[in-house]
Design a protein around this motif. Structure first.
Motif, mmCIF file in Angstrom:
data_model
loop_
_atom_site.group_PDB
_atom_site.id
_atom_site.type_symbol
_atom_site.label_atom_id
_atom_site.label_comp_id
_atom_site.label_asym_id
_atom_site.label_seq_id
_atom_site.Cartn_x
_atom_site.Cartn_y
_atom_site.Cartn_z
ATOM 1 N N TRP A 154 46.227 -6.095 48.200
ATOM 2 C CA TRP A 154 45.442 -4.964 48.673
ATOM 3 C C TRP A 154 46.119 -4.359 49.897
ATOM 4 O O TRP A 154 46.895 -5.037 50.584
ATOM 5 C CB TRP A 154 44.039 -5.409 49.108
ATOM 6 N N THR B 74 41.498 -0.972 52.517
ATOM 7 C CA THR B 74 40.472 -1.599 51.683
ATOM 8 C C THR B 74 39.986 -2.900 52.313
ATOM 9 O O THR B 74 38.783 -3.185 52.332
ATOM 10 C CB THR B 74 41.012 -1.851 50.264
ATOM 11 N N THR C 237 44.782 -1.493 45.078
ATOM 12 C CA THR C 237 44.510 -0.296 45.878
ATOM 13 C C THR C 237 45.502 0.807 45.511
ATOM 14 O O THR C 237 46.621 0.548 45.062
ATOM 15 C CB THR C 237 44.571 -0.558 47.407
#
Ligand SMILES: NC(=O)c1ccc[n+]([C@@H]2O[C@H](COP(=O)([O-])OP(=O)(O)OC[C@H]3O[C@@H](n4cnc5c(N)ncnc54)[C@H](OP(=O)(O)O)[C@@H]3O)[C@@H](O)[C@H]2O)c1
Length: 203
Positions: free
Chosen positions: A76, A80, A141
């Motif tokens: 990620w 996020t 992401t």
């Protein structure tokens, strides 16, 4: 060696969050509808320990369970991680590699599920592949996907299309600026409230 895959939920007009995303409104203005399909069924799916199960349709549950069983590591970006408030320490995939310029020291401790990577996406993918062994590395992401696609490091792209137009927000393929990239369609599954699409990147 497993694959490097990607999975997120996207509106039909290509957004993974609405405008003004923040810890208070994780999916931005109007974006909460993206995740309706996670809560509109009657089949429970556990994403990670310590987190209540999702309740999805039978079709979606099969897909989610198959995907979860193959996850060896997740990647990620820092936005996020911050917006999700580090998932309360229960990321939806573990070990969780977080790409960032600044390591949050409060999560650098014995037993932390997070590994912070400050030397870029290629390094994060290399480290995640080592950790995942025969299983897959899943990128979750938009910003990290774009960098990984540009670097030619993504094997499969899975997108869960929610039946809505968001009209603005975080665009999944913003500023990709590559030439055309050919994809082979490997999955189209229509479930209530969502369509699951899967593509293999042709290399
Ligand atoms: N629809 C869905 O399925 C779903 C799922 C998850 C999340 N979301 C939402 O999607 C949005 C994701 O946002 P996003 O894709 O714009 O951001 P992101 O990937 O979560 O984070 C981007 C940040 O990661 C760090 N970063 C990225 N590349 C880096 C590099 N090469 N080196 C060092 N640091 C790097 C930077 O933060 P720093 O400079 O601060 O370190 C950058 O601002 C959020 O709104 C989230 O809530 C949606």
């Amino acid at each position: 060696m497993g694959k490097v895959t990607f999975n997120m939920t996207m509106s039909l007009d290509g957004f993974v969050a609405g405008p003004n995303d923040s810890p208070e409104k994780g999916l931005g203005d109007g974006g909460e509808g993206l995740f309706n399909w996670y809560f509109s069924g009657d089949t429970e799916v556990y994403m990670s320990e310590g987190v209540p199960p999702l309740k999805v349709s039978k079709q979606s549950a099969e897909i989610l369970k198959a995907g979860i069983s193959m996850i060896g590591a997740g990647i990620w970006g820092r936005r996020t991680f911050d917006i999700a408030r580090a998932w309360g320490g229960h990321p939806p995939g573990s070990p969780a590699f977080i790409v960032t310029h600044h390591v949050p020291q409060e999560w650098v401790k014995e037993g932390s599920p997070f590994i912070f990577v400050t030397d870029g996406v290629e390094s994060a993918i290399r480290q995640a592949k080592e950790a995942a062994g025969d299983k897959d590395v899943v990128i979750c992401t938009a910003n990290i996907l774009q960098q990984a696609v540009k670097a030619g490091l993504v094997d499969e792209i899975h997108v869960d299309v929610a039946p809505m137009l968001l009209g603005g927000g975080v665009s999944l393929f913003d500023h990709l600026n590559t030439g055309p990239i050919d994809l082979e369609c490997i999955r189209v599954i229509q479930a209530p409230d969502v369509i699951h699409l899967g593509f293999r990147v042709v290399k």
